[in-house]
Write a protein that holds these residues in place. Structure first.
Motif, PDB file in Angstrom:
ATOM      1  N   PRO A 161       0.833  -1.208   0.000  1.00 32.47           N
ATOM      2  CA  PRO A 161       0.000   0.000   0.000  1.00 32.47           C
ATOM      3  C   PRO A 161       0.865   1.255   0.000  1.00 32.47           C
ATOM      4  O   PRO A 161       2.010   1.239   0.464  1.00 32.47           O
ATOM      5  N   ASP A 162       0.320   2.353  -0.509  1.00 31.47           N
ATOM      6  CA  ASP A 162       1.064   3.604  -0.588  1.00 31.47           C
ATOM      7  C   ASP A 162       1.717   3.927   0.755  1.00 31.47           C
ATOM      8  O   ASP A 162       1.085   3.833   1.813  1.00 31.47           O
ATOM      9  N   LEU A 163       2.993   4.316   0.691  1.00 29.31           N
ATOM     10  CA  LEU A 163       3.758   4.565   1.914  1.00 29.31           C
ATOM     11  C   LEU A 163       4.721   5.723   1.667  1.00 29.31           C
ATOM     12  O   LEU A 163       5.274   5.868   0.575  1.00 29.31           O
ATOM     13  N   HIS A 164       4.924   6.552   2.696  1.00 31.79           N
ATOM     14  CA  HIS A 164       5.982   7.555   2.637  1.00 31.79           C
ATOM     15  C   HIS A 164       7.329   6.834   2.780  1.00 31.79           C
ATOM     16  O   HIS A 164       7.540   6.113   3.772  1.00 31.79           O
ATOM     17  N   PRO A 165       8.263   7.011   1.860  1.00 36.67           N
ATOM     18  CA  PRO A 165       9.569   6.354   2.007  1.00 36.67           C
ATOM     19  C   PRO A 165      10.271   6.687   3.315  1.00 36.67           C
ATOM     20  O   PRO A 165      11.065   5.880   3.810  1.00 36.67           O
ATOM     21  N   ALA A 219       2.047  -4.899   3.060  1.00 39.55           N
ATOM     22  CA  ALA A 219       3.360  -4.260   2.964  1.00 39.55           C
ATOM     23  C   ALA A 219       4.481  -5.282   3.133  1.00 39.55           C
ATOM     24  O   ALA A 219       4.451  -6.109   4.047  1.00 39.55           O
ATOM     25  N   ARG A 220       5.462  -5.223   2.241  1.00 38.70           N
ATOM     26  CA  ARG A 220       6.631  -6.107   2.314  1.00 38.70           C
ATOM     27  C   ARG A 220       7.873  -5.330   1.918  1.00 38.70           C
ATOM     28  O   ARG A 220       7.825  -4.442   1.065  1.00 38.70           O
ATOM     29  N   VAL A 221       9.012  -5.700   2.506  1.00 39.85           N
ATOM     30  CA  VAL A 221      10.279  -5.127   2.094  1.00 39.85           C
ATOM     31  C   VAL A 221      11.313  -6.234   1.927  1.00 39.85           C
ATOM     32  O   VAL A 221      11.227  -7.292   2.563  1.00 39.85           O
ATOM     33  N   ILE A 222      12.274  -5.967   1.062  1.00 37.51           N
ATOM     34  CA  ILE A 222      13.493  -6.764   0.965  1.00 37.51           C
ATOM     35  C   ILE A 222      14.640  -5.799   1.203  1.00 37.51           C
ATOM     36  O   ILE A 222      14.674  -4.699   0.635  1.00 37.51           O
ATOM     37  N   ASP A 273       2.067  -8.722  -5.944  1.00 38.03           N
ATOM     38  CA  ASP A 273       0.681  -8.690  -5.469  1.00 38.03           C
ATOM     39  C   ASP A 273       0.578  -8.972  -3.972  1.00 38.03           C
ATOM     40  O   ASP A 273      -0.317  -9.684  -3.507  1.00 38.03           O
ATOM     41  N   GLY A 274       1.516  -8.420  -3.203  1.00 38.76           N
ATOM     42  CA  GLY A 274       1.461  -8.554  -1.763  1.00 38.76           C
ATOM     43  C   GLY A 274       1.946  -9.875  -1.210  1.00 38.76           C
ATOM     44  O   GLY A 274       1.908 -10.092   0.002  1.00 38.76           O
TER      45      GLY A 274
END
Length: 279
Positions: free
Chosen positions: A10-14, A239-242, A267-268
């Motif tokens: 989802p949209d996020l502030h970096p 939300a996911r990060v690598i 796709d999440g």
């Protein structure tokens, strides 16, 4: 060498990831516990796809030779931008000069790429690598880094149609060139590439002792496990990060990506596949 973050969801502030987490990317630029270099102060970059971007739109880049912890423009932009997919990178130069065109991420059409690591003895291999790149792409190569050369080699080998296969062919070609020129273990690093929808992150080195790489656990599960941690409520369930190294010390929040593996965020959801394990 460097540190990086790739986000999709989802949209996020970096700023949430590169400034505000306990071990944010900017914090890692000053002190990286897991990095080869403790300080990554030779420039930074952020690339993002606008929240309302049409499919196939090129990402927007902001790159600077300033240390990430020093640049006030980064502070302003990271809080103002909202994006469903962005890359951020802090650089520790391994040879090529400190200039804006050598800061990651790199862009070609709707594709974006960044790298932590090195093509060893790049000066020895550079001519042969560049000769393998499609001539029509040469005008797009702006800098002098091994990372950008590898990116355009992958574009040449069909990145748009087959990202995993193209990255594999590009790396194998560098290894072939390195072997012919007596360069030991020519490829080292972690690599992230995206088309604006899916993120592919690769952990690979010729000696099979690669730089670190981690992915975040399912955010919904983390929010249920830690209901009292306010900062987790900033993230949507998908939300996911690598990342090169974890952004927090929260137990169970980050899992290490195995050696010779490609991690895919789409796709999440997260999945991983073996990558170049046939040698």
């Amino acid at each position: 060498m460097c540190r990086w973050v790739a986000y999709a969801g989802p949209d996020l502030h970096p700023s949430t990831l590169i400034l505000d987490t306990p071990h944010s990317l900017v914090a890692q630029s000053l002190h990286s516990p897991l990095g080869k270099e403790t300080v990554n102060g030779d420039g930074f970059g952020i690339g993002w796809y606008p929240a309302d971007a049409a499919p196939g739109r090129a990402p927007t880049l902001f790159r600077s030779i300033e240390p990430a912890w020093y640049d006030e423009n980064l502070q302003e932009l990271a809080h103002a931008i909202e994006s469903p997919l962005f890359f951020a990178h802090v650089r520790a130069a391994s040879g090529p000069p400190i200039q804006q065109t050598n800061c990651h991420p790199f862009r070609h059409q709707n594709w974006m790429f960044m790298h932590n690591g090195v093509l060893r003895q790049f000066g020895v291999m550079k001519r042969d690598i560049l000769l393998e790149i499609e001539p029509a792409l040469f005008s797009s190569i702006r800098g002098t880094t091994d990372s950008e050369a590898l990116f355009y080699l992958a574009v040449t080998f069909g990145l748009a149609a087959d990202p995993i296969g193209a990255m594999g062919r590009a790396i194998r070609e560098v290894e072939r060139i390195g072997d012919a020129l007596s360069v030991p273990h020519p490829v080292q690093g972690t690599f992230a590439v995206t088309d604006g929808s899916t993120i592919w992150a690769f952990r690979y080195s010729s000696e099979h002792r690669s730089r670190t790489l981690f992915y975040s656990e399912d955010m919904g599960a983390l929010q249920e496990t830690y209901p009292d941690i306010d900062r987790l409520r900033q993230y949507g369930a998908g939300a996911r990060v690598i990342v090169s190294e974890p952004l927090s010390d929260l137990p169970g929040a980050f899992v290490e990506v195995p050696e010779s593996t490609v991690a895919v965020l789409e796709d999440g959801s997260y999945r991983q596949e073996a990558f170049l394990r046939d040698a």
